[in-house]
Design a protein around this motif. Structure first.
Motif, PDB file in Angstrom:
ATOM      1  N   UNK A   1      -2.415 -17.946 -13.775  1.00 32.49           N
ATOM      2  CA  UNK A   1      -3.183 -18.596 -12.944  1.00 32.49           C
ATOM      3  C   UNK A   1      -3.771 -17.602 -12.043  1.00 32.49           C
ATOM      4  N   UNK A   2      -5.047 -17.899 -11.677  1.00 36.81           N
ATOM      5  CA  UNK A   2      -5.803 -17.061 -10.750  1.00 36.81           C
ATOM      6  C   UNK A   2      -5.053 -16.600  -9.574  1.00 36.81           C
ATOM      7  N   UNK A   3      -4.951 -15.398  -9.221  1.00 37.13           N
ATOM      8  CA  UNK A   3      -4.360 -14.611  -8.094  1.00 37.13           C
ATOM      9  C   UNK A   3      -3.041 -14.403  -8.293  1.00 37.13           C
ATOM     10  N   UNK A   4      -2.453 -14.460  -9.439  1.00 32.75           N
ATOM     11  CA  UNK A   4      -1.112 -14.046  -9.854  1.00 32.75           C
ATOM     12  C   UNK A   4      -0.973 -12.572  -9.875  1.00 32.75           C
ATOM     13  N   UNK A   5      -1.933 -11.723 -10.269  1.00 35.86           N
ATOM     14  CA  UNK A   5      -1.648 -10.513 -10.330  1.00 35.86           C
ATOM     15  C   UNK A   5      -2.335  -9.769  -9.206  1.00 35.86           C
ATOM     16  N   UNK A   6      -3.537 -10.038  -8.892  1.00 39.09           N
ATOM     17  CA  UNK A   6      -4.340  -9.507  -7.854  1.00 39.09           C
ATOM     18  C   UNK A   6      -3.888  -9.599  -6.251  1.00 39.09           C
ATOM     19  N   UNK A   7      -3.467 -10.764  -5.948  1.00 42.67           N
ATOM     20  CA  UNK A   7      -3.053 -11.051  -4.653  1.00 42.67           C
ATOM     21  C   UNK A   7      -1.755 -10.291  -4.238  1.00 42.67           C
ATOM     22  N   UNK A   8      -0.811 -10.241  -5.032  1.00 43.92           N
ATOM     23  CA  UNK A   8       0.368  -9.477  -4.426  1.00 43.92           C
ATOM     24  C   UNK A   8       0.000  -8.082  -4.481  1.00 43.92           C
ATOM     25  N   UNK A   9      -0.747  -7.513  -5.603  1.00 44.88           N
ATOM     26  CA  UNK A   9      -1.040  -6.101  -5.587  1.00 44.88           C
ATOM     27  C   UNK A   9      -1.690  -5.682  -4.301  1.00 44.88           C
ATOM     28  N   UNK A  10      -2.916  -6.653  -3.822  1.00 45.76           N
ATOM     29  CA  UNK A  10      -3.724  -6.244  -2.767  1.00 45.76           C
ATOM     30  C   UNK A  10      -2.687  -6.279  -1.624  1.00 45.76           C
ATOM     31  N   UNK A  11      -1.661  -7.123  -1.388  1.00 44.52           N
ATOM     32  CA  UNK A  11      -0.980  -7.283  -0.222  1.00 44.52           C
ATOM     33  C   UNK A  11       0.161  -5.780  -0.334  1.00 44.52           C
ATOM     34  N   UNK A  12       0.607  -5.274  -1.249  1.00 50.64           N
ATOM     35  CA  UNK A  12       1.404  -4.091  -1.742  1.00 50.64           C
ATOM     36  C   UNK A  12       0.272  -2.887  -1.031  1.00 50.64           C
ATOM     37  N   UNK A  13      -0.882  -3.049  -1.628  1.00 44.45           N
ATOM     38  CA  UNK A  13      -1.949  -2.155  -1.328  1.00 44.45           C
ATOM     39  C   UNK A  13      -2.119  -1.930   0.145  1.00 44.45           C
ATOM     40  N   UNK A  14      -2.331  -3.035   0.814  1.00 43.50           N
ATOM     41  CA  UNK A  14      -2.648  -3.029   2.197  1.00 43.50           C
ATOM     42  C   UNK A  14      -1.472  -2.492   3.021  1.00 43.50           C
ATOM     43  N   UNK A  15      -0.022  -2.918   2.498  1.00 48.64           N
ATOM     44  CA  UNK A  15       0.989  -2.675   3.310  1.00 48.64           C
ATOM     45  C   UNK A  15       1.229  -1.152   2.773  1.00 48.64           C
ATOM     46  N   UNK A  16       1.231  -0.559   1.803  1.00 50.40           N
ATOM     47  CA  UNK A  16       1.383   0.673   1.258  1.00 50.40           C
ATOM     48  C   UNK A  16       0.338   1.559   1.920  1.00 50.40           C
ATOM     49  N   UNK A  17      -0.907   1.295   1.964  1.00 53.74           N
ATOM     50  CA  UNK A  17      -1.979   2.232   2.604  1.00 53.74           C
ATOM     51  C   UNK A  17      -1.891   2.241   4.134  1.00 53.74           C
ATOM     52  N   UNK A  18      -1.536   1.105   4.724  1.00 56.68           N
ATOM     53  CA  UNK A  18      -1.695   0.968   6.300  1.00 56.68           C
ATOM     54  C   UNK A  18      -0.429   1.346   6.966  1.00 56.68           C
ATOM     55  N   UNK A  19       0.438   0.522   6.666  1.00 54.79           N
ATOM     56  CA  UNK A  19       1.707   0.650   7.467  1.00 54.79           C
ATOM     57  C   UNK A  19       2.839   1.781   6.904  1.00 54.79           C
ATOM     58  N   UNK A  20       3.017   2.374   5.835  1.00 56.64           N
ATOM     59  CA  UNK A  20       3.797   3.085   5.553  1.00 56.64           C
ATOM     60  C   UNK A  20       3.616   4.597   6.045  1.00 56.64           C
ATOM     61  N   UNK A  21       2.388   4.946   5.960  1.00 54.78           N
ATOM     62  CA  UNK A  21       2.057   6.135   6.557  1.00 54.78           C
ATOM     63  C   UNK A  21       2.191   6.523   8.263  1.00 54.78           C
ATOM     64  N   UNK A  22       2.125   5.217   8.843  1.00 51.30           N
ATOM     65  CA  UNK A  22       2.419   5.410  10.264  1.00 51.30           C
ATOM     66  C   UNK A  22       3.931   5.696  10.424  1.00 51.30           C
ATOM     67  N   UNK A  23       4.831   4.850   9.680  1.00 51.82           N
ATOM     68  CA  UNK A  23       6.163   4.795   9.874  1.00 51.82           C
ATOM     69  C   UNK A  23       6.617   6.361   9.153  1.00 51.82           C
ATOM     70  N   UNK A  24       5.873   7.039   8.325  1.00 49.18           N
ATOM     71  CA  UNK A  24       6.371   8.261   7.826  1.00 49.18           C
ATOM     72  C   UNK A  24       6.141   9.404   8.807  1.00 49.18           C
ATOM     73  N   UNK A  25       5.056   9.103   9.582  1.00 49.47           N
ATOM     74  CA  UNK A  25       4.553  10.184  10.487  1.00 49.47           C
ATOM     75  C   UNK A  25       5.677  10.032  11.763  1.00 49.47           C
ATOM     76  N   UNK A  26       5.982   9.016  12.074  1.00 48.76           N
ATOM     77  CA  UNK A  26       7.199   8.833  13.260  1.00 48.76           C
ATOM     78  C   UNK A  26       8.607   9.334  13.012  1.00 48.76           C
TER      79      UNK A  26
END
Length: 157
Positions: A45-70
């Motif tokens: 069904x539509x969204x099965x692959x792309x939606x979870x991957x976009x969430x992982x992408x956003x979390x990995x590219x935005x949240x994790x680098x700031x945590x890594x820096x701290x």
């Protein structure tokens, strides 16, 4: 353990967050493209692959680098370099200047654009013989390299 690095440590350059975000975004991009291809194939069904991957992408590219820096910090004494990193997997490495074989200052294209560099010290021995410290201002990395070289040269004389 608190969210912040111990107060005696010097934090990395704040531009490290931006460069980490860019590098992570580029690193995860093939997975987003792959999820898009699987969505286009309509295997599930539509969204099965792309939606979870976009969430992982956003979390990995935005949240994790700031945590890594701290959770990165360093302290350069007169006879040693201390590098502390990690939160769940905490690492506190002390490198005596007398054990250092050679020192590298590296810059990739993203680091060069933001004026950052990675200081890498190579020590004698096999276990943990390389200690890397990314996210330094290029001028600071060069100054640290020269200070370590001067300390090593003084120990030899």
């Amino acid at each position: 353990m608190t969210d912040d690095a111990p107060p005696e440590l010097t934090p990395l350059d704040p531009a490290f967050i931006t460069t980490s975000r860019i590098a992570t975004a580029f690193g995860l991009l093939p997975f987003v493209v792959g999820a898009g291809v699987l969505e286009f194939a309509q295997l599930l069904p539509s969204g099965t692959f792309l939606v979870p991957m976009l969430l992982v992408y956003a979390f990995g590219a935005y949240t994790l680098p700031a945590r890594k820096y701290r959770h990165w910090g360093y302290d350069m004494g007169t006879d040693r370099l201390r590098v502390v990193r990690g939160y769940m997997f905490y690492s506190d490495t002390i490198v005596p200047f007398g054990r250092i074989q050679h020192i590298d200052v590296d810059q990739g294209p993203i680091d060069r654009r933001y004026g950052l560099a990675k200081l890498t010290v190579h020590t004698a021995g096999n276990h943990n013989s390389t200690v890397a410290l990314p996210g330094l201002a290029h001028a600071d990395a060069l100054a640290m390299r020269e200070a370590i070289r001067a300390a090593i040269r003084q120990d030899i004389l």
